[in-house]
Design an enzyme around this catalytic site. Structure first.
Site, PDB file in Angstrom:
ATOM      1  N   TRP A 200       0.847  -1.184   0.000  1.00  0.00           N
ATOM      2  CA  TRP A 200       0.000   0.000   0.000  1.00  0.00           C
ATOM      3  C   TRP A 200       0.889   1.243   0.000  1.00  0.00           C
ATOM      4  O   TRP A 200       1.875   1.329   0.719  1.00  0.00           O
ATOM      5  CB  TRP A 200      -0.907   0.005   1.237  1.00  0.00           C
ATOM      6  CG  TRP A 200      -1.694   1.275   1.342  1.00  0.00           C
ATOM      7  CD1 TRP A 200      -2.825   1.599   0.660  1.00  0.00           C
ATOM      8  CD2 TRP A 200      -1.383   2.417   2.157  1.00  0.00           C
ATOM      9  NE1 TRP A 200      -3.250   2.865   0.995  1.00  0.00           N
ATOM     10  CE2 TRP A 200      -2.378   3.393   1.915  1.00  0.00           C
ATOM     11  CE3 TRP A 200      -0.361   2.716   3.060  1.00  0.00           C
ATOM     12  CZ2 TRP A 200      -2.379   4.641   2.548  1.00  0.00           C
ATOM     13  CZ3 TRP A 200      -0.355   3.950   3.694  1.00  0.00           C
ATOM     14  CH2 TRP A 200      -1.369   4.893   3.435  1.00  0.00           C
ATOM     15  N   TRP A 478     -15.121   3.829  -7.253  1.00  0.00           N
ATOM     16  CA  TRP A 478     -15.530   2.533  -6.689  1.00  0.00           C
ATOM     17  C   TRP A 478     -14.345   1.984  -5.896  1.00  0.00           C
ATOM     18  O   TRP A 478     -13.364   1.541  -6.452  1.00  0.00           O
ATOM     19  CB  TRP A 478     -15.898   1.597  -7.829  1.00  0.00           C
ATOM     20  CG  TRP A 478     -16.457   0.265  -7.432  1.00  0.00           C
ATOM     21  CD1 TRP A 478     -15.902  -0.666  -6.596  1.00  0.00           C
ATOM     22  CD2 TRP A 478     -17.694  -0.310  -7.899  1.00  0.00           C
ATOM     23  NE1 TRP A 478     -16.698  -1.770  -6.509  1.00  0.00           N
ATOM     24  CE2 TRP A 478     -17.804  -1.586  -7.295  1.00  0.00           C
ATOM     25  CE3 TRP A 478     -18.691   0.118  -8.762  1.00  0.00           C
ATOM     26  CZ2 TRP A 478     -18.892  -2.424  -7.547  1.00  0.00           C
ATOM     27  CZ3 TRP A 478     -19.767  -0.712  -9.002  1.00  0.00           C
ATOM     28  CH2 TRP A 478     -19.865  -1.974  -8.406  1.00  0.00           C
ATOM     29  N   ASP A 479     -14.453   2.003  -4.570  1.00  0.00           N
ATOM     30  CA  ASP A 479     -13.331   1.654  -3.701  1.00  0.00           C
ATOM     31  C   ASP A 479     -13.512   0.265  -3.093  1.00  0.00           C
ATOM     32  O   ASP A 479     -14.619  -0.274  -3.044  1.00  0.00           O
ATOM     33  CB  ASP A 479     -13.198   2.707  -2.597  1.00  0.00           C
ATOM     34  CG  ASP A 479     -11.765   2.878  -2.103  1.00  0.00           C
ATOM     35  OD1 ASP A 479     -10.919   2.014  -2.407  1.00  0.00           O
ATOM     36  OD2 ASP A 479     -11.498   3.866  -1.399  1.00  0.00           O
ATOM     37  N   ASP A 549      -2.911   5.572  -3.237  1.00  0.00           N
ATOM     38  CA  ASP A 549      -3.294   6.542  -2.210  1.00  0.00           C
ATOM     39  C   ASP A 549      -2.157   7.507  -1.899  1.00  0.00           C
ATOM     40  O   ASP A 549      -2.380   8.554  -1.299  1.00  0.00           O
ATOM     41  CB  ASP A 549      -3.694   5.813  -0.922  1.00  0.00           C
ATOM     42  CG  ASP A 549      -5.137   5.321  -0.960  1.00  0.00           C
ATOM     43  OD1 ASP A 549      -5.882   5.743  -1.862  1.00  0.00           O
ATOM     44  OD2 ASP A 549      -5.508   4.529  -0.084  1.00  0.00           O
TER      45      ASP A 549
END
Length: 729
Positions: A200, A478-479, A549
């Site tokens: 991430w 759309w997460d 992100d």
């Protein structure tokens, strides 16, 4: 684009505009891989090209041919149990518990066009003249397993799309424990292996190393393609670089658990296989039932990684992405997430939208926190009704107010999840993935809805359609913000529990297909904690994906560079965020942040009302510049010039299809004493044309720009960028 079958030689010759792929029916029974590389006019088989002479430990099934062994045969779709000890492409367990199978050729079919894959995303054609498809039908007589191997070659693309369909034509059930999409054997192991690992906020790093004996695997068992690996690997000749050398790319059109194996055996030959991860997978095939594997897309390039990338970009941009926005310029947006997080109301949103309108931004996106009782990440997922405390007039009034400012309105969803603190969970606690008698592990305070269940899928379809029909919504983010644990379904019988993860993906794809087809004018963008599901499967439904992100400009150099190895610029969401950056707390210039984000679908992720006037003026300039260039940026051809993984700087350029203009970007991370910035040698231009270079009164020949280059101007301080716009004279 041709597929020819030579009956005398038992050879299939598949050709794209610049490549050839050759299959031989060895002994008239076994599809054998012969060649994949530069295009051949024809192929003539020589008997001395027989498979390797086996060792004493290699079984020889035919007494009339002591040199034949499955242990050395380069099979197109190998099995296990009759002499091939390498990783198989498929495995089937019969009613008596045995797994030895042997697929033999029965017949084939060659036809124009390309068939859709049932329930799965895949590349496509718009008319039958664009492609030719070969189907090889194989059968294991003892088990009743039939396999149809599909190969599609394209008229306009140097790519081969492969998949397999497994059919039980016998009277008894079969358990499929492995069903990969493709397998290719190479006669040597003199390769480098390239993959895209990460995490991430650090997705798709470029990792390259020598291929070793044994098996190297890139894969995911997390229920998603994941931040940690991408469903892609490549084999490279040791001398291959950006511009020259042999490169073989393998990309899987799937968003769930996957595995890509590169195995070097005792004979130093290499087997590459790819498909659904066999770990934890089993699929029961009753008599007459079939199982369709996802599609793998194979690309060969003799022009290095750059040639491979542009082949994937052209195919995925035009014949994987679909819908209204496939060929349409994407809007400049502002998203309120990092500007407000959950702390907003209608007045705050309108304040940001008013600034956005003044600055020339075209789309406002309302992120998480607009529904249920959602004031943090601990509640309300699944409760898709408007939070009237924050938005007293509802979505319709807010969207129309935003529209009144000249902006379109967009909305964030996380449809696949449910909060334990939600009305949905209290009403249907069995609707999540879970295993009876075990804890329900939460991630980000949420569980995952069981999309293998029809009623759950229908709830999501109705909920999303209701919201999207309630207001003028032009964009959806759309997460999906967690990975699978306790992978079980309350409605599947014990013998089918290992099907849950794949059935989830089939359910998700069906929900996406239904919702998106009913709202064709909405621009959908995929997201999974940023780039955790940045894969070809998602691009079939959503033409762009939030790349990461982490929007720090320096980190994004690597993230966007790695992503560009397979995925086109038009698929990458790229935003300017505030400083200090919220992920790594770095302070970089607004100029560099803007220049990095312009190499994608451009936008902002901050509170515009908090910016000083001089920064707003810079934002206005950036927005205007991007609007002037976005047709070129989003739909041009990418050439990578300098890798951020190899030094202190990075550079790339985008060239229009007709080579009439180009946009060049250069980035310097850290300042150094006595810098020698040198020159930037360009690529992809017309050597016989002259170009006007932005900032110069002179024109320069394309040959000079590619051989001698552009001088990089000196500067001071860290985190610098320079861009040039070139136009053909």
């Amino acid at each position: 684009m041709k597929i020819r079958f030579d009956e005398n030689q038992k050879l299939f010759h598949l050709s794209t505009p610049n490549t050839s792929y050759v299959i031989k029916l060895t002994r008239g029974l076994y599809p054998t891989h012969i060649y994949w590389g530069r295009k051949l006019r024809s192929y003539r088989w020589e008997e001395r090209e027989h498979s390797l002479i086996p060792t004493g430990f290699s079984p020889t099934p035919f007494k009339d041919d002591p040199h034949f062994s499955f242990d050395t045969l380069p099979q197109e779709y190998p099995g296990y149990g009759t002499g091939d000890y390498r990783h198989p492409a498929y495995q089937a367990e019969m009613a008596n518990g045995t797994t030895a199978t042997e697929l033999i050729y029965e017949k084939h079919r060659i036809y124009s066009g390309k068939s859709r894959l049932e329930g799965l995303p895949s590349t496509y054609t718009e008319n039958d003249d664009e492609a030719r498809t070969l189907e090889l039908e194989l059968r294991d007589t003892a088990s009743g397993l039939r396999v149809v191997l599909s190969y599609t070659v394209f008229r306009d693309h140097d790519a081969i799309a492969r998949s397999a369909r497994l059919i039980n034509v016998g009277p008894k059930p079969l358990n499929i424990t492995r069903a990969l999409s493709m397998s290719v054997d190479f006669g040597h192991s003199d390769f480098d292996l390239l993959q895209l690992p990460g995490s991430w906020a650090r997705e798709r790093n470029v990792e390259r190393g020598r291929l070793r004996s044994g098996t190297q695997v890139a894969g995911s068992s997390r229920g998603a393609s994941s931040h940690h690996q991408n469903p892609f690997i490549a084999l490279l000749a040791p001398n291959a670089d950006e511009d020259q050398g042999d490169v073989y790319g393998f990309s899987l059109v799937y968003s769930g658990n996957f595995a890509a194996h590169a195995e070097v055996d005792q004979f130093r030959s290499t087997r590459v296989s790819m498909g659904i991860n066999p770990f934890g997978f089993k699929w029961r095939l009753e008599a007459g039932e079939s199982f369709q594997t996802p599609e793998a897309v194979l690309v060969y390039s003799d022009k290095g990684l750059g040639g491979m990338s542009r082949a994937y970009h052209r195919l995925y941009r035009t014949r994987l992405c679909r819908g209204t926005y496939r060929d349409r310029a994407r809007p400049v947006l502002v998203n309120n997430w990092e500007g407000t997080y959950f702390d907003f109301n209608a007045e705050k949103i309108m304040g940001i939208a008013q600034e956005a309108s003044y600055l020339g931004i075209e789309l406002f996106v309302l992120d998480d926190g607009w529904f249920g009782k959602r004031d943090d990440d601990k509640s309300s997922l699944g409760d898709w009704f408007v939070n009237r405390r924050k938005l007293p007039g509802g979505l319709d009034a807010l969207a129309r107010d935003v529209n009144g400012l000249g902006l379109r309105f967009g909305l964030w969803f996380e449809p696949e999840m449910v909060s334990v603190d939600s009305e949905l969970y209290r009403a249907h606690p069995d609707w999540c993935l879970h295993v009876v008698g075990r804890r329900r592990t939460e991630g980000r305070n949420q569980l995952i809805l069981d999309l293998s269940r029809e009623e759950v899928c229908q709830y999501l379809i109705e909920s999303m359609n209701g919201i999207l029909s309630s207001a003028p919504i032009s964009y959806v983010k759309w997460d999906m913000n967690r990975h699978m644990t306790e992978i079980g379904s309350a409605t599947l019988p014990p013998e089918r529990q290992s099907e849950t993860a794949h059935r989830y993906m089939l359910g998700l794809y069906r929900v996406m297909e239904t919702v998106i087809s009913q709202h064709p004018d909405v621009l959908f963008e995929g997201c999974s904690g940023g780039g955790g599901r940045f894969d070809p499967g998602m691009l079939y439904y959503m033409p762009q994906i939030w790349t990461s992100d982490n929007s720090d400009a320096v980190c994004r150099l690597k993230i966007q560079y790695g992503t560009s190895l397979i995925y086109p610029i038009s698929s990458m969401g790229a935003h300017v965020s505030a400083v200090p950056n919220h992920q790594v707390h770095r302070i970089s210039s607004l100029t560099m942040r803007g220049d990095v984000a312009m190499s994608g679908n451009f936008g902002y992720e901050l509170d515009l009302t908090a910016m000083p006037d001089e920064e707003k003026a810079e934002v206005k300039r950036q927005v205007q510049r991007y609007k002037e260039l976005r047709g070129l940026i989003q739909f041009g051809e990418l050439y990578r010039l300098k890798s951020p993984f190899e030094g202190n700087d990075a550079a790339w350029m985008i060239v229009s299809e007709d080579r009439s203009e180009a946009y060049v970007s250069y980035y310097r991370v850290l300042a150094e004493p006595h810098e020698q910035l040198g020159r930037l040698r360009l690529k992809g231009l017309d050597p016989d044309s002259d170009y006007a270079v932005e900032g110069s009164v002179q024109t320069v020949g394309g040959d000079q720009l590619m051989s001698w280059g552009l001088g990089i101007p000196p500067g001071h301080g860290d985190f610098r960028s320079v861009t040039w716009h070139l136009r053909q004279k």
